[in-house]
Design an enzyme around this catalytic site. Structure first.
Site, mmCIF file in Angstrom:
data_model
loop_
_atom_site.group_PDB
_atom_site.id
_atom_site.type_symbol
_atom_site.label_atom_id
_atom_site.label_comp_id
_atom_site.label_asym_id
_atom_site.label_seq_id
_atom_site.Cartn_x
_atom_site.Cartn_y
_atom_site.Cartn_z
ATOM 1 N N HIS A 82 -26.685 -59.870 38.034
ATOM 2 C CA HIS A 82 -27.585 -59.381 36.754
ATOM 3 C C HIS A 82 -29.002 -59.150 37.096
ATOM 4 O O HIS A 82 -29.703 -58.530 36.252
ATOM 5 C CB HIS A 82 -27.232 -59.943 35.413
ATOM 6 C CG HIS A 82 -25.907 -60.039 34.960
ATOM 7 N ND1 HIS A 82 -25.411 -61.031 33.926
ATOM 8 C CD2 HIS A 82 -24.752 -59.406 35.478
ATOM 9 C CE1 HIS A 82 -24.181 -60.802 33.854
ATOM 10 N NE2 HIS A 82 -23.553 -59.917 34.492
ATOM 11 N N ASP B 81 -13.784 -67.332 31.907
ATOM 12 C CA ASP B 81 -14.018 -65.844 31.699
ATOM 13 C C ASP B 81 -13.265 -65.037 32.559
ATOM 14 O O ASP B 81 -12.329 -64.762 32.313
ATOM 15 C CB ASP B 81 -15.704 -65.557 31.873
ATOM 16 C CG ASP B 81 -16.026 -64.174 31.782
ATOM 17 O OD1 ASP B 81 -15.322 -63.346 31.614
ATOM 18 O OD2 ASP B 81 -17.257 -63.768 32.373
ATOM 19 N N GLU C 225 -26.302 -67.095 34.948
ATOM 20 C CA GLU C 225 -26.832 -67.209 33.613
ATOM 21 C C GLU C 225 -27.233 -68.581 33.155
ATOM 22 O O GLU C 225 -26.413 -69.661 33.503
ATOM 23 C CB GLU C 225 -25.875 -66.677 32.418
ATOM 24 C CG GLU C 225 -25.446 -65.160 32.867
ATOM 25 C CD GLU C 225 -24.164 -64.768 31.852
ATOM 26 O OE1 GLU C 225 -24.129 -65.336 30.557
ATOM 27 O OE2 GLU C 225 -23.633 -63.779 32.177
ATOM 28 N N GLU D 72 -19.576 -72.021 32.122
ATOM 29 C CA GLU D 72 -18.636 -70.929 32.232
ATOM 30 C C GLU D 72 -18.279 -70.590 33.627
ATOM 31 O O GLU D 72 -19.229 -70.671 34.455
ATOM 32 C CB GLU D 72 -19.149 -69.599 31.393
ATOM 33 C CG GLU D 72 -18.404 -68.346 31.162
ATOM 34 C CD GLU D 72 -19.048 -67.409 30.661
ATOM 35 O OE1 GLU D 72 -20.064 -67.452 29.677
ATOM 36 O OE2 GLU D 72 -18.881 -66.167 31.149
ATOM 37 N N SER E 8 -20.329 -58.590 37.067
ATOM 38 C CA SER E 8 -19.490 -59.347 37.579
ATOM 39 C C SER E 8 -18.050 -59.327 36.999
ATOM 40 O O SER E 8 -17.774 -60.343 36.428
ATOM 41 C CB SER E 8 -20.147 -60.850 37.464
ATOM 42 O OG SER E 8 -20.113 -61.126 35.900
ATOM 43 N N ASP F 32 -23.683 -69.966 32.748
ATOM 44 C CA ASP F 32 -22.504 -68.999 33.268
ATOM 45 C C ASP F 32 -22.691 -68.889 34.624
ATOM 46 O O ASP F 32 -23.700 -68.539 35.331
ATOM 47 C CB ASP F 32 -22.541 -67.733 32.609
ATOM 48 C CG ASP F 32 -21.291 -66.805 33.077
ATOM 49 O OD1 ASP F 32 -20.511 -67.561 33.885
ATOM 50 O OD2 ASP F 32 -21.138 -65.692 32.778
ATOM 51 N N LYS G 9 -22.051 -64.826 22.768
ATOM 52 C CA LYS G 9 -22.798 -64.480 23.929
ATOM 53 C C LYS G 9 -23.130 -63.340 24.045
ATOM 54 O O LYS G 9 -22.493 -62.601 24.479
ATOM 55 C CB LYS G 9 -21.988 -65.260 25.134
ATOM 56 C CG LYS G 9 -22.730 -65.304 26.426
ATOM 57 C CD LYS G 9 -22.091 -65.711 27.525
ATOM 58 C CE LYS G 9 -21.560 -64.575 28.507
ATOM 59 N NZ LYS G 9 -21.541 -65.134 29.999
ATOM 60 N N HIS H 191 -20.596 -60.064 24.877
ATOM 61 C CA HIS H 191 -20.998 -58.820 25.461
ATOM 62 C C HIS H 191 -20.493 -58.756 26.803
ATOM 63 O O HIS H 191 -19.983 -59.473 27.495
ATOM 64 C CB HIS H 191 -22.494 -58.769 25.139
ATOM 65 C CG HIS H 191 -23.246 -59.560 26.162
ATOM 66 N ND1 HIS H 191 -24.621 -59.597 26.444
ATOM 67 C CD2 HIS H 191 -22.935 -60.572 26.610
ATOM 68 C CE1 HIS H 191 -24.985 -60.444 27.285
ATOM 69 N NE2 HIS H 191 -23.925 -61.076 27.622
ATOM 70 N N LYS I 190 -13.840 -60.936 25.708
ATOM 71 C CA LYS I 190 -14.662 -59.873 26.014
ATOM 72 C C LYS I 190 -13.413 -58.670 25.781
ATOM 73 O O LYS I 190 -12.556 -58.631 26.412
ATOM 74 C CB LYS I 190 -14.910 -59.707 27.518
ATOM 75 C CG LYS I 190 -16.282 -60.530 27.870
ATOM 76 C CD LYS I 190 -16.417 -60.596 29.429
ATOM 77 C CE LYS I 190 -17.590 -61.274 29.709
ATOM 78 N NZ LYS I 190 -17.618 -61.196 31.060
ATOM 79 N N GLU J 93 -29.446 -58.499 31.188
ATOM 80 C CA GLU J 93 -29.037 -59.222 29.790
ATOM 81 C C GLU J 93 -30.425 -59.578 29.113
ATOM 82 O O GLU J 93 -30.145 -60.313 28.107
ATOM 83 C CB GLU J 93 -28.015 -60.150 29.949
ATOM 84 C CG GLU J 93 -26.891 -59.585 30.567
ATOM 85 C CD GLU J 93 -25.444 -60.696 30.554
ATOM 86 O OE1 GLU J 93 -25.898 -61.909 30.134
ATOM 87 O OE2 GLU J 93 -24.528 -60.400 30.738
HETATM 88 C C1 PEP Z 1 -20.289 -62.483 32.296
HETATM 89 O O1 PEP Z 1 -19.959 -62.888 33.423
HETATM 90 O O2 PEP Z 1 -20.038 -63.457 31.319
HETATM 91 C C2 PEP Z 1 -21.111 -61.354 31.808
HETATM 92 C C3 PEP Z 1 -21.086 -61.167 30.657
HETATM 93 O O3 PEP Z 1 -21.304 -60.183 32.922
HETATM 94 P P1 PEP Z 1 -20.496 -59.035 33.052
HETATM 95 O O4 PEP Z 1 -20.428 -58.257 32.014
HETATM 96 O O5 PEP Z 1 -21.188 -58.520 34.318
HETATM 97 O O6 PEP Z 1 -19.195 -59.639 33.613
HETATM 98 MG MG MG Z 2 -19.156 -64.877 32.676
#
Ligand code: PEP
Ligand code: MG
Length: 419
Positions: free
Chosen positions: A157, A312, A166, A285, A42, A244, A388, A365, A337, A209
């Site tokens: 996911h 995010d 999530e 999130e 995503s 999330d 996370k 992650h 990230k 995940e």
């Molecule tokens: C997220 O959206 O926070 C996530 C970990 O998913 P992705 O790595 O698929 O963006």
């Molecule tokens: Mg996210």
């Protein structure tokens, strides 16, 4: 011994979804270290570019071009530099790339080199990686995070559309990281037993995940099951909840679509308000989509005093977007990230910008991960209050938790935890 980088060798390896990714092996006179880059599903549209080959090979997901860039241009520029000069290494790569989104060399190529250089820097300074990161980030303290554990996976996911992605537990009422992990893991196992009993073994299959991906469409029903698991595991009020929503995935033409229902920003905020009244929700999130700046500001105005609102896809660990979000009071926490931005230095700068604003920082992650546990040292070294890293299942997730358990043990009585 000199920290001179003797060589860089990149290669194509695989991530937890079986997709190609970049690994970098870096040599100095004292050590050989390596690092592997993660990958999202995503993915935010403002993230730095993950360079993929296209064509038939691996369905277009090959990374031979990125690997070649690391083995030629980056190797030429970085070889001979001192591995303890992280900022200079990252700056050389940034200048060589010269684009806003790292579209020339690829953020995946650059990050592999940046992470490997950081590991080598720690070896040369003779300190653990988390301590090295603490020193280069000038963070005040090393800290073990409250782990956000994603125990029900949905959305991209779990191969689904128009859904909240999530459902996480936040074990907050504990004195140490290991106690929080134990409570989280016991709740995860309890949830598995509940799902199996109520819906059959199929409901305990896992998403990307490591969380369960049961065929339950209603968010309220999922959160109720999680609450049952918390209570049956004996943790009552000590474990809180987080979502999330990854709402960019269900936002189109100004409308959010969850299941078959459509919502304007303000209506979706009402859904969140209801959820936060019905459940011990502490964090949401990506409640709004990546470019719905107005929606974000309204969300924060409405719910920001009682909920952590994490950006995010909105922020993509990018300094310019974080500055705008600070200015417009769009959210109150950063999801960090490393591959959204592509270098260690820029990741640290993003975190420091948010710390100065008293925002919480959540080191995260990607849904496509590997055995590389760099982010465990990163969260501890930055002294960030939350991680996370997914569910406590599958080695690509557990590797990070195991590293944090090791760091906690190494720190002994000095280990700080949570806020
Ligand atoms: C997220 O959206 O926070 C996530 C970990 O998913 P992705 O790595 O698929 O963006
Ligand atoms: Mg996210």
């Amino acid at each position: 011994m000199s920290g001179k980088i003797l060589s860089i060798r990149a290669l194509e390896v695989l991530d937890s979804r079986g997709n190609p990714t970049v690994k970098c092996v870096l040599k100095t006179p004292k050590c050989t270290v390596s690092a592997i880059v993660p990958s999202g599903a995503s993915t935010g549209k403002h993230e730095a570019l993950e360079l993929r080959d296209g064509g038939r090979r691996y369905g277009g997901k090959g990374v031979r071009k990125a690997v070649a860039n690391a083995n030629t241009a980056l190797s030429k520029a970085i070889t001979g530099m001192d591995c303890t000069d992280q900022e200079a290494i990252d700056l050389v790569m940034l200048e060589l790339d010269g684009t806003t989104h790292k579209s020339k060399l690829g953020a995946n190529a650059m990050l592999a080199v940046s992470l490997a250089a950081c590991r080598a820097g720690a070896v040369h300074k003779g300190v653990p990686l988390y301590e090295y990161i603490r020193s280069i980030s000038e963070s005040e303290t090393i800290r073990l995070p409250i782990p956000q554990l994603n125990i029900i996976n949905s959305g991209k996911h779990a191969g689904l559309e128009n859904d909240i992605q999530e459902h996480m537990i936040f074990p907050m009422g504990f004195k140490s990281f290991s106690e929080a992990m134990r409570a989280g893991v016991e709740t995860y196992h309890q949830l598995k037993a509940i799902l199996r009993k109520k819906y059959g073994a199929q409901a305990t299959l896992l998403g990307d995940e490591g969380g369960f991906a049961p065929p339950i469409a209603d968010v309220n029903e999922r959160l109720t099951l999680i609450m049952d698991a918390i209570s049956q595991a004996g943790y009552g009020k000590k474990i809180k909840l987080g979502l999330d929503c990854a709402s960019s995935e269900f936002f189109k033409n100004g409308t959010y679509t969850l299941g078959k229902k459509s919502y304007a920003s303000a209506e979706l905020i009402d859904v969140y308000r209801q959820l936060s009244k019905a459940y011990p929700l502490v964090s949401i999130e990506d409640g709004m989509a990546e470019d719905d700046w107005e929606g974000w500001a309204f969300l924060t105005k409405q719910l920001g005093n009682r909920l952590q609102l994490v950006g995010d896809d909105l922020l993509v660990t990018n300094e310019a977007r974080i500055k705008r979000a600070i200015q417009e009071k769009s959210c109150n926490a950063l999801l960090l990230k490393v591959n959204q931005i592509g270098t260690v230095t820029e990741s640290i700068e993003a975190a420091n910008l948010c710390v100065a604003e008293k925002w919480n920082v959540v080191v995260s992650h990607r849904s496509g991960e590997t055995e590389d546990d760099f982010i465990a040292d990163l969260v501890a070294g930055l002294g960030a209050s939350q991680s996370k890293f997914g569910a406590p299942a599958r080695s690509d997730r557990v590797a990070k938790y195991n590293r944090l358990l090791e760091i906690e043990q190494e720190l002994g009585r000095k280990a700080k935890f949570g806020n």
